[in-house]
Design an enzyme around this catalytic site. Structure first.
Site, PDB file in Angstrom:
ATOM      1  N   CYS A   2      20.630 -30.694   3.091  1.00 23.63           N
ATOM      2  CA  CYS A   2      20.265 -30.335   4.552  1.00 23.63           C
ATOM      3  C   CYS A   2      19.721 -28.810   4.456  1.00 23.63           C
ATOM      4  O   CYS A   2      20.491 -28.360   3.998  1.00 23.63           O
ATOM      5  CB  CYS A   2      20.838 -30.951   5.366  1.00 23.63           C
ATOM      6  N   TYR A  81      26.089 -30.918   3.561  1.00 20.89           N
ATOM      7  CA  TYR A  81      27.378 -31.493   2.311  1.00 20.89           C
ATOM      8  C   TYR A  81      27.073 -29.873   1.914  1.00 20.89           C
ATOM      9  O   TYR A  81      26.746 -28.720   2.058  1.00 20.89           O
ATOM     10  CB  TYR A  81      26.471 -31.717   1.704  1.00 20.89           C
ATOM     11  N   ASN A 173      22.884 -25.525   2.375  1.00 19.01           N
ATOM     12  CA  ASN A 173      24.281 -26.291   1.135  1.00 19.01           C
ATOM     13  C   ASN A 173      25.080 -24.854   0.929  1.00 19.01           C
ATOM     14  O   ASN A 173      25.007 -23.955   1.190  1.00 19.01           O
ATOM     15  CB  ASN A 173      23.435 -27.436   0.605  1.00 19.01           C
ATOM     16  N   ARG A 226      15.979 -22.816  -0.178  1.00 19.71           N
ATOM     17  CA  ARG A 226      15.531 -23.419   0.715  1.00 19.71           C
ATOM     18  C   ARG A 226      16.108 -22.746   1.880  1.00 19.71           C
ATOM     19  O   ARG A 226      15.508 -22.182   3.456  1.00 19.71           O
ATOM     20  CB  ARG A 226      15.872 -25.390   1.155  1.00 19.71           C
TER      21      ARG A 226
END
Length: 328
Positions: A2, A81, A173, A226
């Site tokens: 995520c 996570y 993450n 990300r």
């Protein structure tokens, strides 16, 4: 997997937004947990009680489990996570013993602000017990934010629980949050403008136009990339004027890290994809959910009527997306 970020609009109101990226279908939907609610716990026979009401995405799995949300005091949080997590093997006397998948509900139900978070969390013991849906001890870390704009990250590894201020307002993450902050030092050259022309001997290299300042911005779907991409987007995205335009802006920002089905496959063959995007407006407070299969946004406002109910309230998602057909 995520990605999350905090966001401030033009009026100074704050939001927390996240993508929920996972292979197993979690089937989440907006849920409201009222004030003074009791949760049974997989880590303790006594369970735990909450004081504040809150709303977020979750399911009733022999008891409600939520993975993000915002409470009536404007505190918001999201669970992501984190494979490096290490939790306690046993419950501790005189502690609040909860499983990793229960931390989010305890936070939203008992903490009003970042200022009081550390003191209240000092008595929490996260125990390594499995989640009934996934049948594993879920490795998680948490981003928490409040309506003043303050944010922090909670992680537990072998050396214990660590609560770290979040100066960039972004989280993804693995690896641990401190590593991501250090990695930002590798991207100081990024900017939303154009690079200047550069001479090489008697030749002058010219940029190919707008966007050259972002050359080197990673575009893959690893958590490391990300995080960098979201930090860049958050830093340079324009501030929206109000709540509706802020949710629209956040939807576009999260587009940059959304994972379509089929482009990210786990070692076991599971296909990771963005099951939904969640937006938490802290000033109101309000929760918004935008699922993968239907880009319509469902909005839930924490009203007094919902907060004073005896039981939780679910709002199953109803696909409503329509196409406008234009004919001559």
């Amino acid at each position: 997997m995520c990605t999350s970020l905090t966001y401030e609009d033009y009026k100074g109101d704050w939001y927390l937004a996240r993508t929920m990226d996972f292979g197993f279908n979690l089937d989440g939907r907006p849920v409201v947990i009222p004030r003074n609610y009791h949760f049974d716990s997989d880590a303790s026979a006594n369970g735990f009680d909450t004081k504040f009401g809150f709303t977020g995405a979750g399911r009733n799995l022999n008891g409600y489990i939520l993975v993000d949300g915002v409470n009536e005091k404007g505190l918001s949080a999201a669970a992501l996570y984190f494979t490096e997590s290490v939790y306690a093997e046993e419950a501790k006397a005189e502690s609040v013993n909860i499983a990793s998948h229960e931390v989010l509900m305890w936070l939203l139900g008992n903490v009003a602000s970042i200022a009081e978070l550390r003191a209240k969390f000092a008595n929490v013991n996260i125990v390594a017990v499995p989640n009934s849906l996934l049948q594993i001890v879920v490795p998680l870390h948490w981003i928490v934010a409040d309506k003043t704009g303050k944010s922090c990250v909670i992680e537990q590894q072998a050396d214990g629980i660590k609560i770290t201020d979040n100066p960039v307002g972004v989280m993804a993450n693995s690896p641990e949050f401190d590593w991501h902050l250090k990695n930002l030092n590798n991207y100081v050259q990024l900017n939303p403008g154009l690079h200047e022309n550069k001479p090489y001997g008697k030749f002058t290299a010219n940029g190919f136009g707008a966007g050259t300042g972002a050359l080197g911005l990673p575009g893959d779907y690893t958590s490391v990339s990300r995080f960098i991409r979201m930090a860049f987007m958050r830093q340079h995205a324009e501030k929206a004027q109000d709540s509706s335009s802020s949710i629209n802006a956040l939807s576009h920002i999260l587009n940059s890290v959304e994972i379509p089905k089929g482009v990210k496959i786990q070692a076991d063959g599971d296909v990771d994809y963005t099951q939904y995007r969640g937006y938490m407006e802290m000033a109101t407070p309000t929760y918004y959910m935008q699922p993968y299969d239907d880009q319509t946004i469902t909005k839930v406002v924490l009203t007094e009527a919902l907060l004073t109910k005896k039981e939780a309230t679910e709002f199953p998602l109803k696909p409503t997306q329509q196409f406008n057909t234009v004919t001559e």
